[in-house]
Write an enzyme that holds these catalytic residues in place. Structure first.
Site, PDB file in Angstrom:
ATOM      1  N   GLU A 164      24.082  45.941  -9.727  1.00  0.00           N
ATOM      2  CA  GLU A 164      24.376  46.617  -8.453  1.00  0.00           C
ATOM      3  C   GLU A 164      24.207  48.133  -8.605  1.00  0.00           C
ATOM      4  O   GLU A 164      23.672  48.800  -7.734  1.00  0.00           O
ATOM      5  CB  GLU A 164      25.800  46.289  -7.991  1.00  0.00           C
TER       6      GLU A 164
ATOM      7  N   ASP B 212      42.724  39.865 -11.023  1.00  0.00           N
ATOM      8  CA  ASP B 212      41.974  39.791 -12.290  1.00  0.00           C
ATOM      9  C   ASP B 212      42.856  39.494 -13.504  1.00  0.00           C
ATOM     10  O   ASP B 212      42.358  39.013 -14.521  1.00  0.00           O
ATOM     11  CB  ASP B 212      41.264  41.125 -12.541  1.00  0.00           C
TER      12      ASP B 212
HETATM   13  C1  LIG Z   1      31.880  48.163  -9.607  1.00  0.00           C
HETATM   14  C2  LIG Z   1      32.424  46.823  -9.279  1.00  0.00           C
HETATM   15  C3  LIG Z   1      31.789  46.038  -8.319  1.00  0.00           C
HETATM   16  C4  LIG Z   1      32.307  44.793  -7.983  1.00  0.00           C
HETATM   17  N1  LIG Z   1      31.661  44.062  -7.023  1.00  0.00           N
HETATM   18  C5  LIG Z   1      32.206  42.898  -6.629  1.00  0.00           C
HETATM   19  C6  LIG Z   1      31.618  42.167  -5.544  1.00  0.00           C
HETATM   20  O1  LIG Z   1      30.596  42.566  -4.995  1.00  0.00           O
HETATM   21  N2  LIG Z   1      32.223  41.022  -5.164  1.00  0.00           N
HETATM   22  C7  LIG Z   1      33.362  40.567  -5.759  1.00  0.00           C
HETATM   23  O2  LIG Z   1      33.906  39.534  -5.324  1.00  0.00           O
HETATM   24  N3  LIG Z   1      33.935  41.216  -6.793  1.00  0.00           N
HETATM   25  C8  LIG Z   1      33.394  42.372  -7.234  1.00  0.00           C
HETATM   26  N4  LIG Z   1      33.971  43.062  -8.264  1.00  0.00           N
HETATM   27  C9  LIG Z   1      35.167  42.509  -8.893  1.00  0.00           C
HETATM   28  C10 LIG Z   1      36.379  42.781  -8.012  1.00  0.00           C
HETATM   29  O3  LIG Z   1      36.355  44.095  -7.554  1.00  0.00           O
HETATM   30  C11 LIG Z   1      37.689  42.497  -8.780  1.00  0.00           C
HETATM   31  O4  LIG Z   1      37.668  41.174  -9.210  1.00  0.00           O
HETATM   32  C12 LIG Z   1      38.881  42.778  -7.856  1.00  0.00           C
HETATM   33  O5  LIG Z   1      38.956  44.158  -7.574  1.00  0.00           O
HETATM   34  C13 LIG Z   1      40.176  42.303  -8.508  1.00  0.00           C
HETATM   35  O6  LIG Z   1      41.258  42.617  -7.672  1.00  0.00           O
HETATM   36  P1  LIG Z   1      42.666  43.045  -8.295  1.00  0.00           P
HETATM   37  O7  LIG Z   1      43.573  43.252  -7.136  1.00  0.00           O
HETATM   38  O8  LIG Z   1      43.048  42.107  -9.356  1.00  0.00           O
HETATM   39  O9  LIG Z   1      42.380  44.432  -9.014  1.00  0.00           O
HETATM   40  P2  LIG Z   1      41.948  45.825  -8.402  1.00  0.00           P
HETATM   41  O10 LIG Z   1      41.256  45.645  -7.101  1.00  0.00           O
HETATM   42  O11 LIG Z   1      41.218  46.526  -9.482  1.00  0.00           O
HETATM   43  O12 LIG Z   1      43.339  46.562  -8.136  1.00  0.00           O
HETATM   44  C14 LIG Z   1      44.218  46.959  -9.154  1.00  0.00           C
HETATM   45  C15 LIG Z   1      45.139  48.021  -8.575  1.00  0.00           C
HETATM   46  O13 LIG Z   1      46.134  48.346  -9.537  1.00  0.00           O
HETATM   47  C16 LIG Z   1      46.295  49.754  -9.610  1.00  0.00           C
HETATM   48  N5  LIG Z   1      46.776  50.093 -10.942  1.00  0.00           N
HETATM   49  C17 LIG Z   1      46.142  49.930 -12.112  1.00  0.00           C
HETATM   50  N6  LIG Z   1      46.909  50.344 -13.127  1.00  0.00           N
HETATM   51  C18 LIG Z   1      48.076  50.782 -12.590  1.00  0.00           C
HETATM   52  C19 LIG Z   1      49.273  51.312 -13.127  1.00  0.00           C
HETATM   53  N7  LIG Z   1      49.434  51.504 -14.437  1.00  0.00           N
HETATM   54  N8  LIG Z   1      50.252  51.673 -12.266  1.00  0.00           N
HETATM   55  C20 LIG Z   1      50.117  51.495 -10.929  1.00  0.00           C
HETATM   56  N9  LIG Z   1      49.005  50.992 -10.368  1.00  0.00           N
HETATM   57  C21 LIG Z   1      47.992  50.644 -11.184  1.00  0.00           C
HETATM   58  C22 LIG Z   1      44.871  50.292  -9.337  1.00  0.00           C
HETATM   59  O14 LIG Z   1      44.907  51.628  -8.914  1.00  0.00           O
HETATM   60  C23 LIG Z   1      44.424  49.319  -8.243  1.00  0.00           C
HETATM   61  O15 LIG Z   1      44.811  49.785  -6.976  1.00  0.00           O
HETATM   62  C24 LIG Z   1      33.470  44.302  -8.630  1.00  0.00           C
HETATM   63  C25 LIG Z   1      34.102  45.087  -9.605  1.00  0.00           C
HETATM   64  C26 LIG Z   1      33.598  46.337  -9.927  1.00  0.00           C
HETATM   65  C27 LIG Z   1      34.302  47.187 -10.960  1.00  0.00           C
END
Ligand SMILES: Cc1cc2nc3c(=O)[nH]c(=O)nc-3n(C[C@H](O)[C@H](O)[C@H](O)COP(=O)(O)OP(=O)(O)OC[C@H]3O[C@@H](n4cnc5c(N)ncnc54)[C@H](O)[C@@H]3O)c2cc1C
Length: 404
Positions: A168, A298
């Site tokens: 991407e 994740d």
């Molecule tokens: C560049 C990129 C492109 C992607 N493209 C796709 C796509 O096209 N389609 C798809 O389905 N998936 C995609 N993914 C994967 C997808 O983004 C992740 O699987 C998804 O974001 C997971 O959601 P989450 O809520 O577990 O984590 P996240 O969305 O990463 O959220 C974690 C949150 O925790 C917070 N946090 C972290 N550490 C701390 C801390 N110590 N204290 C307080 N807050 C904290 C962060 O600030 C964030 O807000 C992509 C990932 C990346 C990196």
């Protein structure tokens, strides 16, 4: 009576969805829901490759939590979580301590350097909004610096990892670099864009045909691929690679690492079995041995029927959040039936720039090109809808309109 304290950690796809789901409930005064996130905004991780090349601004990708949450119902604390004590039931942050009765952990992924020497010091990444913005600033600064030289040798921009994120990013770079070069008086042919991938194909998470398609499209845009290649070490000016047993140094001006992600490091510091920042959760998404802790997004590892872990993505993160909230409400209200998590696969699409993409639909149909690209754009809004309904889509629409 002291209220029951529910704490949600992280406002990503998983944590924000959980917050918005709980916000909709009439929980009364006896339940206090707190969201702790290190920024005052949520960001759409799936758009970060656009921030990395300056196509998206920070404002377009970020959603101000103070605007999208009902702060009467969700207490929001902008702070960095530094420890999770699941036996004492206390969260420690940079600025305080928060006891909880129920915990929902959605801290997301982090970069994994696979212990490659020099990688941490010299690589840029796009795993968070601040990192993507930093990469864009560095692209601009490096190109400007290059434009002030004799430009006799090429400028080498290398992307480590030809998986989903790497492809991407390459797609966006192939479209954006020519524009940036012309603004700075650099001939685009001076830019050597390379991709290094350990596997013998790009996009190993898709099938061979889709990977081949993506590679051909990117090669047409002058990306050079080093497949089956291991990165041994990284320095400011060169990368040591090994392919077919031969070791060589290739020059680099800017290196972006997209290959390794692992779950959040705090997960491995909790008193719960985990591996690479991920916990293999129970069917109801609680942590083994801790029925008051839900782990989502994740950082929660779930296996499919063949026993293979599902790849983490935004869709599964949102689905986990909804099931976790349902199961939490069953515990709180002491009525209803707890649900086991079953992933509804709605497909995955990876963009190759703004007009091309590859992917697989929920029914397993392979899609390419313009159609895939249009579906990808639609799916961005489907994610918003799944997280926060039309309200979130409307919020994004107004935000975009006001920026124009
Ligand atoms: C560049 C990129 C492109 C992607 N493209 C796709 C796509 O096209 N389609 C798809 O389905 N998936 C995609 N993914 C994967 C997808 O983004 C992740 O699987 C998804 O974001 C997971 O959601 P989450 O809520 O577990 O984590 P996240 O969305 O990463 O959220 C974690 C949150 O925790 C917070 N946090 C972290 N550490 C701390 C801390 N110590 N204290 C307080 N807050 C904290 C962060 O600030 C964030 O807000 C992509 C990932 C990346 C990196």
């Amino acid at each position: 009576m002291t209220p029951i304290k529910i704490i949600i950690l992280g406002a990503g796809y998983a944590g924000l969805t959980a917050s918005l789901q709980l916000q909709k409930q009439s929980l009364g005064d006896q339940v206090e829901v707190t969201l702790i996130n290190k920024n005052h905004y949520h960001y759409q991780t799936i758009w970060l490759h656009r921030n990395a090349v300056g196509v998206n601004t920070k404002e377009q990708t970020a959603f101000d939590l103070r605007e999208i949450l009902d702060l009467e119902r969700i207490r929001f604390i902008k702070d960095k979580v530094t420890a999770i004590d699941c036996d004492q039931q206390v969260i420690t942050t940079s600025n305080g301590e928060y006891p909880y009765d129920y915990l929902i952990i959605g801290l997301g992924s982090e970069i994994d350097s696979f212990q490659i020497p020099g990688l941490k010091e010299h690589a840029y990444s796009i795993t968070s909004l601040s990192r993507s913005t930093r990469l864009f600033d560095q692209i601009m600064a490096s190109l400007l610096q290059y434009s002030q030289t004799t430009m006799e040798t090429p400028f080498h921009l290398i992307v480590g990892g030809g998986g989903f994120t790497g492809v991407e990013l390459l797609g966006e770079l192939t479209e954006r670099l020519p524009e940036l070069c012309s603004e700075m008086g650099i001939s685009p042919s001076q830019i050597k864009l390379k991709s290094i991938e350990y596997e013998p194909t790009v996009l190993p998470e898709f099938d061979l045909e889709l990977g081949e398609y993506a590679m051909q499209q990117l090669e047409k845009r002058h990306v050079e691929f080093y497949l089956g290649t291991k990165i041994r070490s990284v320095s400011k000016t060169s990368i040591k690679i090994e392919r077919s047993g031969l070791v060589e140094d290739i020059p680099v001006d800017l290196f972006v690492w997209t290959a390794g992600v692992k779950g959040h490091h705090l997960i491995d510091q909790m008193n719960i079995p985990s591996e690479l920042g991920r916990v293999e959760v129970e069917a109801d998404l609680t942590a083994p041995g801790y029925p008051n802790i839900f782990i989502i997004g994740d950082v929660a590892l779930i296996r499919n029927q063949e026993g293979k872990p599902y790849l983490p993505n935004a869709d599964i993160a949102i689905q986990k959040a909804k099931v976790a909230v349902h199961n939490l409400l069953v515990k709180l209200n002491q009525k209803g039936q707890s649900q086991s998590f079953i992933f509804k696969n709605r497909g995955t699409i990876a963009s190759i720039g703004s007009k091309d993409a590859i992917g697989v639909t929920g029914k397993g149909r392979r899609i390419f090109g313009r159609l895939a690209s249009i579906l990808k754009k639609i799916s961005d809004y489907v994610f918003l809808f799944q997280m926060g309904g039309f309200k979130l889509i409307w919020y994004q629409f107004i935000k975009q309109k006001n920026k124009k």
